[in-house]
Motif scaffolding. Structure first.
Motif, short mmCIF file in Angstrom:
data_model
loop_
_atom_site.label_atom_id
_atom_site.label_comp_id
_atom_site.label_asym_id
_atom_site.label_seq_id
_atom_site.Cartn_x
_atom_site.Cartn_y
_atom_site.Cartn_z
N PHE A 50 0.86 -1.18 0.00
CA PHE A 50 0.00 0.00 0.00
C PHE A 50 0.90 1.23 0.00
O PHE A 50 1.56 1.53 0.99
CB PHE A 50 -0.91 -0.03 1.22
N THR A 51 0.93 1.92 -1.11
CA THR A 51 1.81 3.07 -1.24
C THR A 51 1.03 4.38 -1.15
O THR A 51 -0.18 4.42 -1.39
CB THR A 51 2.56 3.03 -2.59
N GLU A 52 1.73 5.45 -0.81
CA GLU A 52 1.11 6.77 -0.80
C GLU A 52 1.10 7.32 -2.22
O GLU A 52 1.47 6.65 -3.18
CB GLU A 52 1.87 7.70 0.15
N THR A 53 0.67 8.58 -2.37
CA THR A 53 0.52 9.16 -3.70
C THR A 53 1.84 9.28 -4.44
O THR A 53 1.86 9.19 -5.68
CB THR A 53 -0.16 10.53 -3.60
N ALA A 54 2.96 9.47 -3.74
CA ALA A 54 4.25 9.53 -4.43
C ALA A 54 4.56 8.19 -5.08
O ALA A 54 5.04 8.12 -6.22
CB ALA A 54 5.36 9.91 -3.46
N GLY A 55 4.29 7.10 -4.37
CA GLY A 55 4.49 5.77 -4.93
C GLY A 55 3.53 5.49 -6.06
O GLY A 55 3.88 4.85 -7.06
N GLY A 56 2.28 5.97 -5.91
CA GLY A 56 1.32 5.82 -6.99
C GLY A 56 1.79 6.54 -8.24
O GLY A 56 1.62 6.04 -9.36
N THR A 57 2.41 7.69 -8.05
CA THR A 57 2.98 8.43 -9.18
C THR A 57 4.06 7.61 -9.87
O THR A 57 4.11 7.51 -11.10
CB THR A 57 3.58 9.76 -8.69
N THR A 58 4.92 6.98 -9.08
CA THR A 58 6.03 6.22 -9.64
C THR A 58 5.54 4.98 -10.39
O THR A 58 6.04 4.66 -11.48
CB THR A 58 7.01 5.82 -8.52
N VAL A 59 4.56 4.27 -9.82
CA VAL A 59 4.00 3.11 -10.50
C VAL A 59 3.30 3.52 -11.79
O VAL A 59 3.46 2.88 -12.84
CB VAL A 59 3.00 2.36 -9.58
N ALA A 60 2.53 4.60 -11.73
CA ALA A 60 1.82 5.07 -12.92
C ALA A 60 2.79 5.51 -14.02
O ALA A 60 2.56 5.26 -15.21
CB ALA A 60 0.88 6.21 -12.56
N VAL A 61 3.89 6.16 -13.61
CA VAL A 61 4.90 6.56 -14.59
C VAL A 61 5.57 5.33 -15.20
O VAL A 61 5.82 5.28 -16.41
CB VAL A 61 5.93 7.52 -13.96
#
Length: 424
Positions: free
Chosen positions: A359-370
């Motif tokens: 479960f990642t925060e929004t920064a991790g979500g950004t990295t996965v999405a990128v």
């Protein structure tokens, strides 16, 4: 003075060997050097200063014999040899997970997640704060402080509590409430500022210039603080069996983390701890705060500051201090800087959770999405071994996915109701 004494207000010269292998401060722009001290800007060109070292001989065996935290790399950091004896949160040496499920979903052959959400305050900021605290002690500061988008405030407040030191943390007033609570629980001195992170950072710089004895981790002791991010690079290499990956995807806020991971790889090569090989480095930003990605796509070597407007508040730095260096590294290694929308960030948070149990925060979500976007656009080679850095835990940004997840059904406590719900 011992390493466990509280900070004082009297500036003083550091102890002999207080900064280990560090020998000087070096300007990243003009190369001018100056003695180690509480400086962060070059007196000649006003460029940023970083640590220069004389490492001597460092072996794999020496590192592997150390503790299971970032102090195993003390021979490569600006800290004293006895640093582990100082009260601290012992961050670092977090897990490197083989992400086969996510890899299959994205069409990548071999993918790893470096999961820094398992640090003491659930983000990578515990690493940089540990180094900053050591420097603050040596300079005799009386207050340990920071401007922050949340994670850094959590780490500074917790580290100060553990060390018995007064801490003051400054945040934007619209910061996610979980991050505010995660700081306020450790310190009574949480200061909310009406403005964005750049406004908060400007205020911190003014205070640092006016108030004696304040150590702002990412302002007036930034050269030491920033070195903590190198330990991410060291750990990735060691956990891969003392070798470098082919590609790394890293979130970009100030850009310091990306530059220091690259620096760590270069140091390991220079010391003969890993074989020399090319590593493509990619930066990840949210579209609502993507000045570095915009510059990369435009092919320019200057960063135009922006006003942040994104759910990824931990990345919401509109005028990133290391943005120009991120461009240099990503261009020089054959990587890229890409950005994604808030909706893509939300979806990627759920994707990582449901494929890898992270479960990642929004920064991790950004990295996965990128990462997903880089594969889809052909910018990242899916056949090459890739490492994704997850910098923080999703419990800090619950609001980002509240509307995307929930109960599959609400049923009566009967077997017939269960069958009717169609879950089986």
């Amino acid at each position: 003075m011992t390493v466990t004494e509280p900070l004082t207000s009297t500036p003083r010269q550091p102890r002999e060997g207080a900064f280990g292998p560090a020998r000087e401060l070096v300007c990243r722009e003009c190369g001018t050097t100056r003695p180690l001290g509480q400086f962060y800007a070059c007196g000649e060109c006003f460029g940023p200063l970083e640590i220069g070292y004389d490492f001597g001989t460092v072996t794999r065996e020496q590192i592997e014999s150390g503790p299971n935290n970032l102090w195993r790399y003390k021979a490569l950091l600006p800290v004293p040899d006895d640093i582990a004896e100082s009260p601290n949160l012992e961050p670092g040496f977090t897990r490197l997970l083989k992400a086969s499920n996510l890899a299959a979903e994205l069409g990548i052959q071999k993918l790893w997640v470096k999961d820094d959400s398992t640090n003491p305050t659930n983000s990578f900021k515990d690493r940089v704060v540990a180094i900053a605290l050591s420097a603050a002690r040596e300079f005799g500061a009386k207050v340990f402080a920071c401007p922050s988008t949340g994670n850094l405030a959590n780490a500074v407040a917790a580290a100060g509590a553990r060390a018995g030191i007064k801490t003051v943390v400054f945040i934007p007033s619209n910061l996610e409430m979980p991050k505010q609570v995660n700081s306020a629980v450790y310190t009574a001195n949480l200061v909310a500022v009406d403005g964005n992170y750049d406004d908060v950072n400007k205020l911190a710089s003014e205070i640092a210039g006016e108030e004696d004895g304040w150590a702002f981790v990412n302002v007036n002791i930034r050269p030491y603080y920033a070195e903590g991010s190198k330990t991410l690079g060291y750990e990735i290499a060691e956990q891969l069996g003392w070798r470098l990956p082919d590609q790394v995807v890293i979130p970009v806020a100030s850009g310091s983390q990306l530059t220091k991971v690259h620096k760590a790889f270069q140091e390991l090569i220079k010391l003969g701890l890993v074989e020399d090989k090319p590593v493509k480095i990619f930066g990840a930003q949210a579209t609502g705060c993507s000045p570095v990605a915009a510059a990369f796509k435009s092919g320019v070597d200057a960063i135009r500051p922006v006003k942040p407007d994104t759910i990824a508040k931990s990345l919401a730095i509109g005028n990133p201090a290391d943005g120009i260096y991120v461009l240099d590294i990503c261009n020089g290694t054959g990587g890229a800087v890409e950005d994604v929308t808030d909706d893509e960030i939300r979806e990627a948070i759920v994707l990582l959770a449901r494929t890898e149990g992270i479960f990642t925060e929004t920064a991790g979500g950004t990295t996965v999405a990128v990462l997903k976007k880089l594969v889809e656009t052909g910018q990242l080679d899916p056949e090459l071994e890739t490492v994704l850095i997850n910098t923080g835990h999703g419990l800090k940004t619950l609001d980002a996915v509240t509307d995307l997840v929930g109960s599959a059904a609400t049923i009566a406590p009967t077997y017939d109701a269960f069958v009717a719900a169609g879950i089986a």
